[in-house]
Design an enzyme around this catalytic site. Structure first.
Site, PDB file in Angstrom:
ATOM      1  N   ARG A 118      46.948 -23.507 119.979  1.00 18.00           N
ATOM      2  CA  ARG A 118      47.587 -22.046 120.290  1.00 18.00           C
ATOM      3  C   ARG A 118      47.972 -21.295 119.005  1.00 18.00           C
ATOM      4  O   ARG A 118      48.847 -20.577 119.030  1.00 18.00           O
ATOM      5  CB  ARG A 118      48.696 -22.017 121.078  1.00 18.00           C
ATOM      6  N   ARG A 161      51.345 -15.909 121.047  1.00 18.98           N
ATOM      7  CA  ARG A 161      52.489 -15.097 121.048  1.00 18.98           C
ATOM      8  C   ARG A 161      53.603 -15.096 120.032  1.00 18.98           C
ATOM      9  O   ARG A 161      54.234 -14.194 119.796  1.00 18.98           O
ATOM     10  CB  ARG A 161      53.211 -15.148 122.346  1.00 18.98           C
ATOM     11  N   ARG A 220      48.711  -7.474 122.046  1.00 19.26           N
ATOM     12  CA  ARG A 220      48.708  -7.580 123.421  1.00 19.26           C
ATOM     13  C   ARG A 220      49.570  -6.476 124.096  1.00 19.26           C
ATOM     14  O   ARG A 220      49.607  -5.997 125.345  1.00 19.26           O
ATOM     15  CB  ARG A 220      49.592  -8.659 123.679  1.00 19.26           C
ATOM     16  N   ASP A 244      40.169 -18.798 126.705  1.00 18.04           N
ATOM     17  CA  ASP A 244      40.948 -19.627 127.551  1.00 18.04           C
ATOM     18  C   ASP A 244      40.226 -20.355 128.451  1.00 18.04           C
ATOM     19  O   ASP A 244      38.930 -20.418 128.772  1.00 18.04           O
ATOM     20  CB  ASP A 244      41.979 -18.877 128.640  1.00 18.04           C
ATOM     21  N   TYR A 279      43.793 -26.117 138.373  1.00 17.87           N
ATOM     22  CA  TYR A 279      44.339 -24.808 138.524  1.00 17.87           C
ATOM     23  C   TYR A 279      43.707 -24.149 139.570  1.00 17.87           C
ATOM     24  O   TYR A 279      44.245 -23.201 140.238  1.00 17.87           O
ATOM     25  CB  TYR A 279      43.931 -24.137 137.202  1.00 17.87           C
TER      26      TYR A 279
HETATM   27  O1  CP3 Z   1      44.474 -22.812 120.793  1.00 19.31           O
HETATM   28  C1  CP3 Z   1      44.203 -21.482 120.592  1.00 19.31           C
HETATM   29  O2  CP3 Z   1      44.671 -20.823 119.692  1.00 19.31           O
HETATM   30  C2  CP3 Z   1      43.058 -20.813 121.280  1.00 19.31           C
HETATM   31  C3  CP3 Z   1      43.380 -20.144 122.501  1.00 19.31           C
HETATM   32  C4  CP3 Z   1      43.726 -20.804 123.848  1.00 19.31           C
HETATM   33  C5  CP3 Z   1      44.621 -20.081 124.757  1.00 19.31           C
HETATM   34  N1  CP3 Z   1      44.559 -20.962 125.610  1.00 19.31           N
HETATM   35  C6  CP3 Z   1      45.262 -18.937 124.500  1.00 19.31           C
HETATM   36  C7  CP3 Z   1      46.318 -18.446 125.484  1.00 19.31           C
HETATM   37  C8  CP3 Z   1      43.573 -22.258 124.130  1.00 19.31           C
HETATM   38  C9  CP3 Z   1      42.639 -23.403 123.460  1.00 19.31           C
HETATM   39  C10 CP3 Z   1      43.732 -22.092 125.505  1.00 19.31           C
HETATM   40  C11 CP3 Z   1      43.566 -23.344 126.513  1.00 19.31           C
HETATM   41  C12 CP3 Z   1      44.588 -23.338 127.735  1.00 19.31           C
HETATM   42  N2  CP3 Z   1      44.623 -22.643 128.340  1.00 19.31           N
HETATM   43  C13 CP3 Z   1      45.120 -24.581 128.223  1.00 19.31           C
HETATM   44  C14 CP3 Z   1      44.958 -25.875 127.603  1.00 19.31           C
HETATM   45  C15 CP3 Z   1      45.662 -26.268 126.597  1.00 19.31           C
HETATM   46  C16 CP3 Z   1      47.224 -26.642 126.987  1.00 19.31           C
HETATM   47  O3  CP3 Z   1      47.672 -25.713 126.324  1.00 19.31           O
HETATM   48  O4  CP3 Z   1      47.489 -27.285 127.700  1.00 19.31           O
HETATM   49  C17 CP3 Z   1      45.538 -24.380 129.363  1.00 19.31           C
HETATM   50  C18 CP3 Z   1      46.338 -25.330 130.332  1.00 19.31           C
HETATM   51  C19 CP3 Z   1      45.306 -22.811 129.605  1.00 19.31           C
HETATM   52  C20 CP3 Z   1      45.762 -22.193 130.844  1.00 19.31           C
HETATM   53  C21 CP3 Z   1      47.075 -20.915 130.353  1.00 19.31           C
HETATM   54  N3  CP3 Z   1      46.563 -20.094 129.713  1.00 19.31           N
HETATM   55  C22 CP3 Z   1      48.199 -21.190 130.629  1.00 19.31           C
HETATM   56  C23 CP3 Z   1      48.971 -22.293 131.453  1.00 19.31           C
HETATM   57  C24 CP3 Z   1      48.855 -20.026 129.955  1.00 19.31           C
HETATM   58  C25 CP3 Z   1      50.241 -19.337 129.970  1.00 19.31           C
HETATM   59  C26 CP3 Z   1      50.879 -20.517 128.868  1.00 19.31           C
HETATM   60  C27 CP3 Z   1      52.213 -19.532 128.333  1.00 19.31           C
HETATM   61  O5  CP3 Z   1      52.186 -20.107 127.116  1.00 19.31           O
HETATM   62  O6  CP3 Z   1      52.706 -19.034 129.066  1.00 19.31           O
HETATM   63  C28 CP3 Z   1      47.882 -19.571 129.287  1.00 19.31           C
HETATM   64  C29 CP3 Z   1      47.974 -18.095 128.434  1.00 19.31           C
HETATM   65  C30 CP3 Z   1      47.357 -18.192 127.237  1.00 19.31           C
HETATM   66  N4  CP3 Z   1      46.541 -18.735 126.702  1.00 19.31           N
HETATM   67  C31 CP3 Z   1      48.248 -17.435 126.081  1.00 19.31           C
HETATM   68  C32 CP3 Z   1      47.347 -17.787 124.981  1.00 19.31           C
HETATM   69  C33 CP3 Z   1      47.671 -17.231 123.503  1.00 19.31           C
HETATM   70  C34 CP3 Z   1      49.340 -16.656 126.083  1.00 19.31           C
HETATM   71  C35 CP3 Z   1      49.349 -15.749 126.988  1.00 19.31           C
HETATM   72  C36 CP3 Z   1      49.633 -14.248 126.741  1.00 19.31           C
HETATM   73  O7  CP3 Z   1      49.124 -13.646 125.583  1.00 19.31           O
HETATM   74  O8  CP3 Z   1      50.081 -13.404 127.369  1.00 19.31           O
END
Ligand code: CP3
Length: 369
Positions: free
Chosen positions: A31, A35, A44, A82, A158
């Site tokens: 990540r 954010r 965003r 994602d 999911y």
């Molecule tokens: O790592 C990186 O920088 C690449 C981008 C990336 C994102 N999600 C961006 C993201 C990657 C590799 C993911 C993978 C992902 N997404 C996973 C597996 C890794 C992990 O963290 O366990 C999972 C379970 C998801 C599903 C997902 N997407 C969730 C549960 C959430 C909310 C999490 C939170 O922090 O609230 C997301 C949203 C998400 N994916 C964000 C980002 C930058 C934040 C959302 C936003 O900008 O509003």
């Protein structure tokens, strides 16, 4: 390779992933484009989450944000996307609100039949491939580009829960009540992940990571039954598919959070990611010689919350992490890749992230022998 890309100048990550000992540990952060960065929050303000994922120019811009900010300190870029784009490609609607929300999750095995049998991965996920190609060009060889996919079990969870869930009761009930239907669903997801990951290498990804973030919700037996066979299929079929298409057989990383490391290591990936509950010295004892006597690279594993602990704690804990991986390396594994044990969280000060990276550079340097 269908296209020409600029020559890579920093290949520390790729060397470490292939098991070579490097002069210091390559470092990147799950990540890293997220954010906690003000420039990400700014983008965003005017763009929805999945709109960014679907726009190659926006996805490239976001992927580049941490690379620019931490120039010379980060050793990899990970494509901004994602894991939930795969359920979307399978016809499910997912919105980010603020966490992921499926408008119509799978309730019974009969719902699986409503999903299209054939998914045209090139058509449904072509936007990710375009983003990878554009990012690889934009990187101009500074650092390698990582592609990724969710693992079948994590994606199934999911698709059934419809979003995050504390107990995973709905999805785990499927495993116990409908084991055969669960396996059929897992096979279908696996088929797409394989094509998706091969397509990412064709588009320019230089390493692939599979995220089984919910592996720890399963007992070792259930992980062996409902996750491991599909993770193995992905590793085998991606490598085979890359060979057949005459694409580079890139290193594969598995991040199976909370899974038993010996089971995760048996999936056949080049690198396994560790969360912060594991001591790399213990893991190294069980990962040696698992695949054809080849050592497995370890990746991890600082507790992401350490980044809230202030500079003194960050330095102390990075030092501790580096010495644990150095000890592990003297045993079974020759190389390691520094990372957090899970994704960086929204409240971290970007300057503290910078300090973390600097500490890894300093303390992971291999003492000359
Ligand atoms: O790592 C990186 O920088 C690449 C981008 C990336 C994102 N999600 C961006 C993201 C990657 C590799 C993911 C993978 C992902 N997404 C996973 C597996 C890794 C992990 O963290 O366990 C999972 C379970 C998801 C599903 C997902 N997407 C969730 C549960 C959430 C909310 C999490 C939170 O922090 O609230 C997301 C949203 C998400 N994916 C964000 C980002 C930058 C934040 C959302 C936003 O900008 O509003």
């Amino acid at each position: 390779m269908t296209q020409e890309f600029p020559t890579l100048t920093n290949d520390l990550l790729l060397r470490a992933a292939r098991g070579e000992q490097t002069e210091r540990a390559p470092v990147w952060v799950m990540r890293q484009a997220g954010r906690y960065l003000p420039e990400f929050r700014k983008t965003r303000e005017t763009h929805e989450f999945f709109e960014i994922c679907r726009s190659p120019t926006l996805a490239t811009e976001i992927t580049m944000q941490p690379i620019r900010r931490y120039a010379g300190l980060l050793d990899a870029a990970i494509i901004f996307s994602d894991i939930l784009v795969v359920p979307q490609a399978m016809g499910m609607e997912v919105i980010m609100n603020p966490g992921p929300h499926f408008t119509d999750p799978l309730n019974t095995p009969a719902d699986v039949e409503k999903l299209p049998r054939e998914v045209d991965v090139e058509k449904e996920l072509g936007y990710v491939f375009e983003a990878l190609t554009l990012t690889r060009k934009t990187l101009a060889g500074q650092v390698p580009l990582i592609g990724f996919s969710g693992a079948p079990w994590t994606l199934m969870m999911y698709m059934i829960e419809g979003g995050g869930s504390q107990t995973r009761q709905k999805s785990k009930t499927w495993l116990f009540k409908h084991p055969e239907a669960s396996k059929q669903l897992l096979e279908r997801i696996t088929d797409i992940c394989v094509q998706y990951l091969i397509g990412q290498v064709n588009a320019g990804a230089q390493l692939l990571q599979v995220f089984d973030s919910n592996a720890g919700d399963l007992s070792p037996y259930d992980f062996s039954t409902f996750s491991l066979p599909y993770l193995k299929r992905i590793a085998d079929e991606v490598r085979e598919g890359l060979k057949v298409r005459q694409l580079p057989v890139v290193p594969l990383t598995l991040f199976a959070k909370g899974a038993s490391p010996s089971l995760a290591a048996s999936a056949g990936y080049d690198t396994i990611g560790l969360d912060w509950t594991l001591d790399p010295r213990d893991v190294a004892k069980v990962t040696d010689g698992i695949i054809d006597g080849r050592t497995i690279t370890l990746q991890g594993n600082l507790d992401p919350v350490v980044l809230y602990g202030g500079r003194e704690a960050i330095e102390r804990e990075v030092k501790r992490m580096c010495s644990a991986f150095h000890d592990a390396r003297r045993g079974a594994c020759k190389a390691w890749i520094a990372n957090l044990g899970h994704g960086i969280t929204p409240g971290v000060d970007p300057e503290d992230m910078k300090f973390f990276l600097e500490c890894v550079h300093k303390y992971s340097a291999v003492p000359s022998s």
